[in-house]
Each structure stands twice: as C-alpha cells, then as structure tokens.
Design a protein around this motif. Sequence first.
Motif, PDB file in Angstrom:
ATOM      1  N   SER A  79       0.820  -1.216   0.000  1.00  0.00           N
ATOM      2  CA  SER A  79       0.000   0.000   0.000  1.00  0.00           C
ATOM      3  C   SER A  79       0.856   1.269   0.000  1.00  0.00           C
ATOM      4  CB  SER A  79      -0.957  -0.013   1.198  1.00  0.00           C
ATOM      5  OG  SER A  79      -1.932   0.977   1.049  1.00  0.00           O
ATOM      6  N   LEU A 138       0.711   3.855  -1.635  1.00  0.00           N
ATOM      7  CA  LEU A 138      -0.012   5.111  -1.857  1.00  0.00           C
ATOM      8  C   LEU A 138      -0.972   5.394  -0.705  1.00  0.00           C
ATOM      9  CD1 LEU A 138      -0.640   4.885  -5.697  1.00  0.00           C
ATOM     10  CD2 LEU A 138       1.318   5.785  -4.444  1.00  0.00           C
ATOM     11  N   GLY A 183       1.108  10.246  -6.350  1.00  0.00           N
ATOM     12  CA  GLY A 183       1.360   8.806  -6.385  1.00  0.00           C
ATOM     13  C   GLY A 183       2.659   8.462  -7.095  1.00  0.00           C
ATOM     14  N   LEU A 217       6.014   6.599  -5.533  1.00  0.00           N
ATOM     15  CA  LEU A 217       6.621   5.413  -6.148  1.00  0.00           C
ATOM     16  C   LEU A 217       8.055   5.688  -6.604  1.00  0.00           C
ATOM     17  CD1 LEU A 217       3.514   4.159  -8.141  1.00  0.00           C
ATOM     18  CD2 LEU A 217       4.488   3.165  -6.050  1.00  0.00           C
ATOM     19  N   PRO A 275       7.575  -1.900  -4.434  1.00  0.00           N
ATOM     20  CA  PRO A 275       6.247  -1.366  -4.140  1.00  0.00           C
ATOM     21  C   PRO A 275       5.163  -2.145  -4.871  1.00  0.00           C
ATOM     22  CG  PRO A 275       7.405   0.097  -5.635  1.00  0.00           C
ATOM     23  CD  PRO A 275       8.358  -1.008  -5.278  1.00  0.00           C
ATOM     24  N   PRO A 313       1.531  -1.148  -5.556  1.00  0.00           N
ATOM     25  CA  PRO A 313       0.325  -0.318  -5.497  1.00  0.00           C
ATOM     26  C   PRO A 313      -0.877  -1.103  -6.013  1.00  0.00           C
ATOM     27  CG  PRO A 313       1.653   0.331  -7.372  1.00  0.00           C
ATOM     28  CD  PRO A 313       2.442  -0.714  -6.601  1.00  0.00           C
ATOM     29  N   SER A 321      -4.238  -2.104  -8.141  1.00  0.00           N
ATOM     30  CA  SER A 321      -4.400  -2.083  -9.596  1.00  0.00           C
ATOM     31  C   SER A 321      -5.841  -2.368 -10.014  1.00  0.00           C
ATOM     32  CB  SER A 321      -3.441  -3.082 -10.235  1.00  0.00           C
ATOM     33  OG  SER A 321      -3.695  -4.380  -9.750  1.00  0.00           O
ATOM     34  N   HIS A 361      -5.552   4.313 -12.823  1.00  0.00           N
ATOM     35  CA  HIS A 361      -4.564   4.430 -11.748  1.00  0.00           C
ATOM     36  C   HIS A 361      -3.362   3.535 -12.023  1.00  0.00           C
ATOM     37  CE1 HIS A 361      -7.860   5.866  -8.767  1.00  0.00           C
ATOM     38  NE2 HIS A 361      -7.386   6.849  -9.516  1.00  0.00           N
ATOM     39  N   ASN A 383       0.423   4.805 -12.232  1.00  0.00           N
ATOM     40  CA  ASN A 383       1.487   4.215 -11.417  1.00  0.00           C
ATOM     41  C   ASN A 383       2.633   3.712 -12.285  1.00  0.00           C
ATOM     42  OD1 ASN A 383      -0.079   4.718  -9.151  1.00  0.00           O
ATOM     43  ND2 ASN A 383      -0.883   2.640  -9.058  1.00  0.00           N
TER      44      ASN A 383
END
Length: 153
Positions: free
Chosen positions: A24, A26, A80, A84, A96, A98, A100, A105, A109
């Motif tokens: 997580s 973000l 974001g 990252l 990382p 994040p 999806s 988004h 990313n």
Amino acid sequence: MKPPPPIGLITAYREASTALVAFSPLGRGFLAGAVNDPARLEENDMRRGMPRFSAENHAHNLRLLEAFTALAEERGMTPGQLALAWLRAQGDEILPIPGSRNIDHMRENLAAEHHPPGTAHRGPAERHDAPRSGGGGALRRNPAGGSRYRGVR
C-alpha cells in the motif's frame, strides 16, 4: 508533534540481503486523492477503522497531502508517482505493490517508471536520506496524524 525515530527498516533488509515489499505505497489511496472525506467511505470500507482516516486526523493529513502534492507538481509528477519514484530511489530491494483495480490508476502508477529515481528528491543526499532533502524534510518533521492501524503506534 515530535517525529518518530527512524526504525532502520531499509538497513535491516539490506543487511539480510532480502527485499522489502512496500504494501500500500499510496497510503490506501490517500496519496492518489481517493479519500477527500472519510465520512463518504462505504460502510464496509476498512479505512473507516484506521486512525489516519479518522475525522480528528484527516484534516492534518490533508494539509500534508497539499504540501506533498505541491512537491510532486514541482517535479512534473502526480503525488502517487512521486511516492513510487521515492521508493525506487531507495534501492532495488524495495518492491512497491500499489493497487491495480482501476486501469487509469494502474497506468498512472506505471508512468512513475518514466521518472528517474533522482527526481523524487533534490540535492546530493544519500538515497535512503531522500526524505530529508528538498521539501520532504517538512513532511518528515510533521508526520502523519494517527497510526496506520487501530491499537498500533
């Protein structure tokens, strides 16, 4: 509020020659602007029970997000992407992951890969000291309000 002492997590992972999976990265969507009003979260949303999303902490954290967003915009990134890119700047052993669920988004990313890791911070600071350089120092001196999880400091 006094910032918490560094826990040396990255150093410990390096010494153990292992990877750190940044779950997580973000902030459960917070750095992506997904939580402007925690009262509007769905009833079954787990963030409702997290101290960082409580009404008492949220206003403070939104002010931090404003500063972080300004830092990102200064570098031509979204918040974001800055988060990252900063993680990438810490070293190859940081992985990382994040979310999806949303294709837009996910594309945003993935676009963070087009920002060289050094764009996440200014100055000649060591990679693991990046948050102390540039405007990130202000964020380090003023940590997020509330713990990540209820009952955890």
